[in-house]
Write a protein that holds these residues in place. Structure first.
Motif, mmCIF file in Angstrom:
data_model
loop_
_atom_site.group_PDB
_atom_site.id
_atom_site.type_symbol
_atom_site.label_atom_id
_atom_site.label_comp_id
_atom_site.label_asym_id
_atom_site.label_seq_id
_atom_site.Cartn_x
_atom_site.Cartn_y
_atom_site.Cartn_z
ATOM 1 N N GLN A 2 -1.827 -3.738 -2.784
ATOM 2 C CA GLN A 2 -0.848 -2.653 -2.675
ATOM 3 C C GLN A 2 -0.137 -2.487 -4.030
ATOM 4 O OE1 GLN A 2 -0.163 -0.802 0.297
ATOM 5 N NE2 GLN A 2 -2.108 -1.759 0.812
ATOM 6 N N PHE A 3 0.399 -1.296 -4.247
ATOM 7 C CA PHE A 3 1.090 -1.002 -5.509
ATOM 8 C C PHE A 3 2.172 -2.042 -5.809
ATOM 9 C CE2 PHE A 3 4.449 1.161 -7.943
ATOM 10 C CZ PHE A 3 3.720 1.601 -9.030
ATOM 11 N N ASP A 4 3.021 -2.331 -4.811
ATOM 12 C CA ASP A 4 4.123 -3.284 -5.047
ATOM 13 C C ASP A 4 3.588 -4.670 -5.412
ATOM 14 O OD1 ASP A 4 5.566 -1.129 -4.159
ATOM 15 O OD2 ASP A 4 6.888 -2.290 -2.851
ATOM 16 N N VAL A 6 0.934 -5.331 -7.083
ATOM 17 C CA VAL A 6 0.495 -5.309 -8.480
ATOM 18 C C VAL A 6 1.721 -5.359 -9.391
ATOM 19 C CG1 VAL A 6 -0.700 -3.967 -10.263
ATOM 20 C CG2 VAL A 6 -1.601 -4.016 -7.926
ATOM 21 N N ILE A 7 2.680 -4.482 -9.136
ATOM 22 C CA ILE A 7 3.848 -4.375 -10.027
ATOM 23 C C ILE A 7 4.685 -5.657 -10.005
ATOM 24 C CG2 ILE A 7 6.043 -3.124 -10.404
ATOM 25 C CD1 ILE A 7 3.583 -1.520 -11.210
ATOM 26 N N ASN A 155 -1.850 -3.315 -15.496
ATOM 27 C CA ASN A 155 -1.685 -3.270 -14.033
ATOM 28 C C ASN A 155 -3.039 -3.095 -13.336
ATOM 29 O OD1 ASN A 155 1.116 -3.697 -13.623
ATOM 30 N ND2 ASN A 155 1.544 -1.628 -14.337
ATOM 31 N N SER A 159 -4.811 -5.686 -10.672
ATOM 32 C CA SER A 159 -5.270 -5.273 -9.337
ATOM 33 C C SER A 159 -6.702 -5.737 -9.070
ATOM 34 C CB SER A 159 -5.189 -3.750 -9.191
ATOM 35 O OG SER A 159 -6.269 -3.127 -9.863
#
Ligand SMILES: Cc1cc2nc3c(=O)[nH]c(=O)nc-3n(C[C@H](O)[C@H](O)[C@H](O)COP(=O)(O)O)c2cc1C
Length: 225
Positions: A2-4, A6-7, A155, A159
C-alpha cells in the motif's frame, strides 16, 4: 504494498547484499518513477544505470581522488556548511547512523571508513546517475524535477523490495563518473542513487530518521478549523 507502507517504511539503505538486480526490474522501477510530475511536463531527466566493472572503476576513482584530497567537482550549487536548525537536523541523523553502527565520536578511522563507503556507493550492486539536459542549466525547475523523479524512484524501488539511497557522495568527483559511465557533455550530473537488495543485518539500515511535525512545517491560511 500500500502507498502508506511504502512512504512510511522506506528509509535510506546503506548496506547491500551483493546479489545482482535484474535489468527488467530496474526498467520497471524507472518507468514508475517517470510518472513523476515535472515543470510543463518537460521531463528533463535521464538515467545512467551502472553495474559491474564500470561501477567498480567509479568506486575506485572516487575513493582514490577523495583520499588524495582532490577538490570536489559537483555540477550543482551546494550551500556549504549548515548552521542552526539545519545543522541540528544534519547532526541528528548522523548521530542515529553512527550510534546504530557503534562508531564512537572520536573513532576517526571508522568515521573515515563510513565516508569512504559513500564514495563507493555503499558497495551497492547498482548505481543510477540522474542527469538533466544541459540546455536547461541555470533553471531551478530542472533540479527540482530531478528531485521529484529521484524520490519516486526510491519509493518505487522500495515497493519492489529493493533499497536505495539518494546521494551526493557518489558524484562529488564528477569527472570520474562522467568518464566511466560515458555521460554525454549535453547532460548535467545531478545526483546518484545506490540501489540493491537491502542487507537486513547491516545496522544502519534500521535507522528511521526523524521528521518535523506538520505543525512545525506548515502554515494553514483561510481555514475555519
Ligand atoms: C539530495 C540528497 C542527497 C543525499 N546525499 C547523501 C549522501 O551523500 N550520503 C548519504 O549517506 N546519504 C545521503 N542522502 C540521504 C539522506 O541522508 C536521507 O534521505 C535523510 O537523512 C533522511 O533519511 P531517510 O532517507 O532514511 O528517510 C541524501 C539524500 C538526498 C535527498
Amino acid at each position: 504494498m500500500q502507498f502508506d507502507d511504502v512512504i512510511l517504511g522506506r528509509r535510506s539503505i546503506r548496506g547491500y547484499k551483493p546479489d545482482p538486480v535484474p535489468r527488467a526490474l530496474i526498467e520497471e522501477i524507472i518507468a514508475l518513477a517517470m510518472r513523476a510530475p515535472s515543470s510543463m511536463n518537460v521531463q528533463p531527466w535521464n538515467f545512467y544505470v551502472i553495474t559491474g566493472e564500470p561501477l567498480d572503476r567509479i568506486r575506485a576513482g572516487n575513493t582514490e581522488r577523495n583520499l588524495a584530497g582532490v577538490p570536489h567537482s559537483r555540477e550543482f550549487r551546494a550551500h556549504g556548511a549548515y548552521t542552526g536548525q539545519h545543522r541540528d537536523r544534519q547532526i541528528g541523523v548522523a548521530k542515529q547512523l553512527f550510534s546504530a553502527m557503534g562508531i564512537a565520536r572520536d573513532d576517526k578511522e571508522r568515521r573515515q571508513d563510513w565516508v569512504l563507503r559513500g564514495f563507493r556507493q555503499f558497495d551497492a550492486p547498482v548505481c543510477v546517475i540522474v542527469t538533466y539536459d544541459r540546455v536547461l542549466h541555470g533553471s531551478d525547475d530542472a533540479p527540482f524535477d530531478c528531485g521529484a523523479v529521484a524520490t519516486a524512484l526510491v519509493n518505487a524501488a522500495w515497493s519492489r523490495g529493493l533499497g536505495a539511497v539518494i546521494n551526493s557522495q557518489g558524484i562529488m568527483q564528477s569527472p570520474v563518473v562522467r568518464e566511466h559511465a560515458g555521460i554525454a557533455d549535453d547532460q548535467v550530473i545531478m545526483k546518484s542513487i545506490a540501489l540493491g537488495w537491502p542487507d537486513e543485518a547491516f545496522p544502519a539500515n534500521a535507522v528511521v530518521s526523524e521528521r518535523r511535525s506538520v505543525a512545525e512545517a506548515t502554515v494553514f491560511v483561510g481555514f475555519d478549523d
